[in-house]
Design a protein around this motif. Sequence first.
Motif, mmCIF file in Angstrom:
data_model
loop_
_atom_site.group_PDB
_atom_site.id
_atom_site.type_symbol
_atom_site.label_atom_id
_atom_site.label_comp_id
_atom_site.label_asym_id
_atom_site.label_seq_id
_atom_site.Cartn_x
_atom_site.Cartn_y
_atom_site.Cartn_z
ATOM 1 N N ASP A 102 72.011 -31.611 1.968
ATOM 2 C CA ASP A 102 72.414 -30.399 2.779
ATOM 3 C C ASP A 102 71.511 -29.380 1.944
ATOM 4 O O ASP A 102 71.428 -29.119 1.196
ATOM 5 N N ASP A 104 72.640 -26.119 2.109
ATOM 6 C CA ASP A 104 73.399 -25.055 1.216
ATOM 7 C C ASP A 104 73.721 -25.026 0.146
ATOM 8 O O ASP A 104 74.514 -24.690 -0.446
ATOM 9 N N GLN A 106 75.597 -27.597 -1.425
ATOM 10 C CA GLN A 106 76.757 -28.064 -1.560
ATOM 11 C C GLN A 106 76.752 -29.674 -2.248
ATOM 12 O O GLN A 106 77.325 -29.859 -2.779
ATOM 13 N N ARG A 208 79.347 -23.321 -0.917
ATOM 14 C CA ARG A 208 78.202 -22.941 -0.282
ATOM 15 C C ARG A 208 77.300 -21.859 -0.901
ATOM 16 O O ARG A 208 77.873 -20.875 -1.231
HETATM 17 MG MG MG Z 1 77.752 -27.236 3.828
#
Ligand code: MG
Length: 328
Positions: A102, A104, A106, A208
């Motif tokens: 991902d 972001d 994470q 995030r």
């Molecule tokens: Mg996320």
Amino acid sequence: MTDPLGTKPACLLTVVIPLLNEQEVLPELHARLKAATAGLQAPVELLFVDDGSTDHSAAVLQGLAAQDPQVGVIRFSRNFGKEQAMSAGLQAARGEAVVILDADLQHPPEHIPEMVTAWRAGADIVNMKRRSRRDESWTKRRAAGAFYRLINRLSDTPIPADIGDFRLLSRRAVQALNRMPERNRFMKGLFAWIGFPQVTLEYDVAERAGGATKWSPHQLTRLAVEGITAFSIQPLKFATKLGLLTALLAVGLGLFYLVRALLLGDPVPGFPTLIVVILMLGGMQLMAIGLLGEYLGRLWLESKQRPLYIVQDHWPARQFEASAQEGP
Ligand code: MG
Ligand code: UDP
């Protein structure tokens, strides 16, 4: 949809990053990816798939691609969804192995070296399992738990719980996925369906790094329904069983009333029973029809054979251009 590379990868590893409106986190993501993969001592392609961002993500990515020859960018013409973005990344990836992560942050990029180690030790798929879902709200956790219980009861392929889309795939696993023609892409299920030696490592989900989640509860529900209808026809069988049960019940009830009327006569007009039976039957019929519609709708979508996504721009990572054009 063929594998553009055949069996001749151009680099050791491709990191595929599906993203939607992530302008705040991209520079930090890029820096951390570079740092995390530096130790591999091998060329790494960073393939960003911009799933129709409406912020400045595209411009940021173009900047990164200009400054770093290992950065490649695929940009969709509009938002097609994360599953589609991952599919596009897998199609275009040129690495011997592919990590999906991902944007972001994470999914900490620092785990990539240990994933590569597990792959080199023989795993075709390295699944990353989150150690806890404590970062999420109580309702989301409950909903996720219920979803995994339900889909694993219904699906013939076991789908491991709490494994998101953070994983490493070998070239042959990627090729297997690229051969999947379906439009309804429930990737978690497809990853499990293809088989191959798989290992699971644990990691802690980070916060995030910026921006907000892109999934609304409505979208998550849609994903859940897609997952179930793509991996199981049990609900259809359930409708048949329910119908059968109702019919048997009706026969039993009919006999009961017949016998009672013969023995005792029919003192009161049977309005309550009548209304109960009608409502019950009506409800069950509607449910069964709805179920049929759900599958029929998917069949209709698949039958149109539309492409999964439309690419607006494709800037391949410059460093691997030459070797990609040599051909087999
Ligand atoms: Mg996320
Ligand atoms: N994403 C995407 N297309 C979408 C929705 C999300 O490419 O339609 C990306 C998003 O940018 C992020 C990843 O998918 O990189 C996971 O999304 P998000 O962090 O919003 O989901 P969450 O972590 O909250 O489940």
